[in-house]
Scaffold this active site. Structure first.
Site, PDB file in Angstrom:
ATOM      1  N   VAL A 224      26.538 120.745 -61.847  1.00  0.00           N
ATOM      2  CA  VAL A 224      26.746 122.171 -62.040  1.00  0.00           C
ATOM      3  C   VAL A 224      28.197 122.470 -61.645  1.00  0.00           C
ATOM      4  CG1 VAL A 224      24.345 122.864 -61.719  1.00  0.00           C
ATOM      5  CG2 VAL A 224      25.859 122.719 -59.741  1.00  0.00           C
ATOM      6  N   ASP A 225      28.590 123.690 -61.888  1.00  0.00           N
ATOM      7  CA  ASP A 225      29.981 124.137 -61.727  1.00  0.00           C
ATOM      8  C   ASP A 225      30.625 123.656 -60.430  1.00  0.00           C
ATOM      9  OD1 ASP A 225      32.359 125.507 -61.791  1.00  0.00           O
ATOM     10  OD2 ASP A 225      31.465 127.496 -61.942  1.00  0.00           O
ATOM     11  N   GLY A 226      31.774 122.977 -60.572  1.00  0.00           N
ATOM     12  CA  GLY A 226      32.520 122.539 -59.394  1.00  0.00           C
ATOM     13  C   GLY A 226      33.091 123.686 -58.595  1.00  0.00           C
TER      14      GLY A 226
END
Length: 377
Positions: A224-226
């Site tokens: 998922v989004d860093g």
């Protein structure tokens, strides 16, 4: 006759030397140079405009109209859409040179933005639960990072400079940082660039978690989004350089670093009704800026943070906004310098060649060709 021939020979070699130096790295006071680009949002208005001005100033101060931003940094880091920018300006062509200029990258992301972030059917009229098409983003990223001649997709090893991109792995419940250093060590840590960019862009509530595996299939993660943990990847880049003695043997502390961190605007300010994710992104970025401000408090010119906190929509608005600087013991102060002034001052230090120029390093130098997309398509 001999004297005239000597003059001609000297002139030829002088021209050749100037041409060669214009494509080399200018090493300022032997410091290792870090470029970091924030994620946040679905556009690169702030980071993109700052990057364009950085390129323009580099070309102005070097008198080289074809200079690449990547030539003047030793490592580039990015998160989310900032990672796509970072990957594009470091992706290498068949000769180990940058495949895209900064202007190429910003223009292409602007032209293809509606395809990168295409709303799924039925989500057009939703405000809070808008989801984007994974298939559409995948298609664009595969086109951007494909080696056309042989139909091969570029990997982390196919970059002209070290690259660092984070995501969050749901399988291990821990951050996962993609790097060219690890990719060069083993195919188990080499991933296709489009997948790396896709992983760091998988914002919860907007995209499903993204499953990816290394080129040999031995390492995998559910990303998922860093930005949830490293929306501002500057600290990760600094830590990487300080501990990577193989690639950066002369770095002993932050006094050996020159850092430019490009924010991508306040996520909370962009949204009419800021979500928890927006607040987290801003909080992470500000915390990292505070940490770096403390680390470089003895020499603030070695760390420059460019961020816009208003509603800047054009390059001039971004550059005209006055800079904010983190104070050592908390809080910020409004500077008299604008973002444009700060980039100009940074570039003057960046291009002063006080050390020996060094050619760009790239593990990718084969006979295949990589071609930018024609007209962004």
């Amino acid at each position: 006759m001999s004297m005239e021939l000597s003059k001609v020979t000297l002139e030829i070699f002088s021209n050749l030397e100037h041409k060669w130096l214009s494509h080399c790295n200018y090493k300022p006071t032997n410091k290792t140079r870090i470029l970091s680009i924030d994620g946040g949002g679905t556009t690169v208005i702030v980071a993109g405009q700052a990057l364009l001005h950085l390129q323009d100033q580099i070309r102005l101060h070097t008198s080289d109209p074809h200079a690449h931003v990547a030539d003047f940094f030793d490592i580039v880091a990015g998160t989310g859409i900032g990672a796509i920018l970072a990957a594009m300006i470091t992706a290498a062509d068949a000769f180990g040179r940058p495949l895209y200029t900064a202007s190429d990258a910003v223009r292409l992301l602007s032209e293809r933005n509606s395809d990168l972030y295409r709303l799924k059917p039925g989500c057009v009229f939703r405000r809070r639960r808008r989801r984007f098409s994974s298939r559409s983003m995948d298609s664009v990223l595969k086109q951007v990072f494909r080696r056309e001649k042989e139909g091969r997709l570029l990997t982390l090893k196919d970059t002209c400079k070290p690259l660092l991109i984070p995501c969050f792995d749901l399988k291990s419940s821990a951050p996962f940082v993609f790097s060219r250093a690890d990719a060069s060590e083993s195919p188990s840590f080499d991933f296709e660039l489009w997948k790396v960019c896709r992983a760091t862009s998988a914002t919860p509530s907007r995209f499903k978690p993204f499953e990816l595996a290394s080129v040999d299939g031995k390492t995998s993660c559910t990303a998922v989004d860093g930005g949830l943990v490293m929306n501002n990847p500057t600290a990760a880049a600094v830590t990487h350089v300080l501990h990577n003695k193989r690639d950066f043997p002369t770095v002993n502390g932050v006094e050996d670093l020159l850092v430019l961190s490009l924010g991508n605007g306040s996520s909370s300010a962009k949204a009419c009704t800021p979500s928890v994710v927006d607040i987290v992104l801003d909080g992470v970025s500000d915390t990292i800026d505070q940490m770096l401000g403390n680390a470089f408090c003895w020499n603030r010119t070695d760390y420059v943070r460019i961020q816009a906190f208003g509603f800047a929509t054009t390059q001039q608005e971004v550059l005209n906004e006055r800079g904010l600087e983190s104070l050592p013991f908390g809080g910020k102060r409004l500077l008299t310098e604008t973002n444009g002034n700060r980039i100009d001052s940074f570039v003057q230090r960046l291009v002063v060649a006080t050390g020996k120029p060094s050619p760009p390093s790239s593990p990718c130098k084969d006979d295949s060709a990589v071609n930018p997309l024609a007209n962004g398509r």
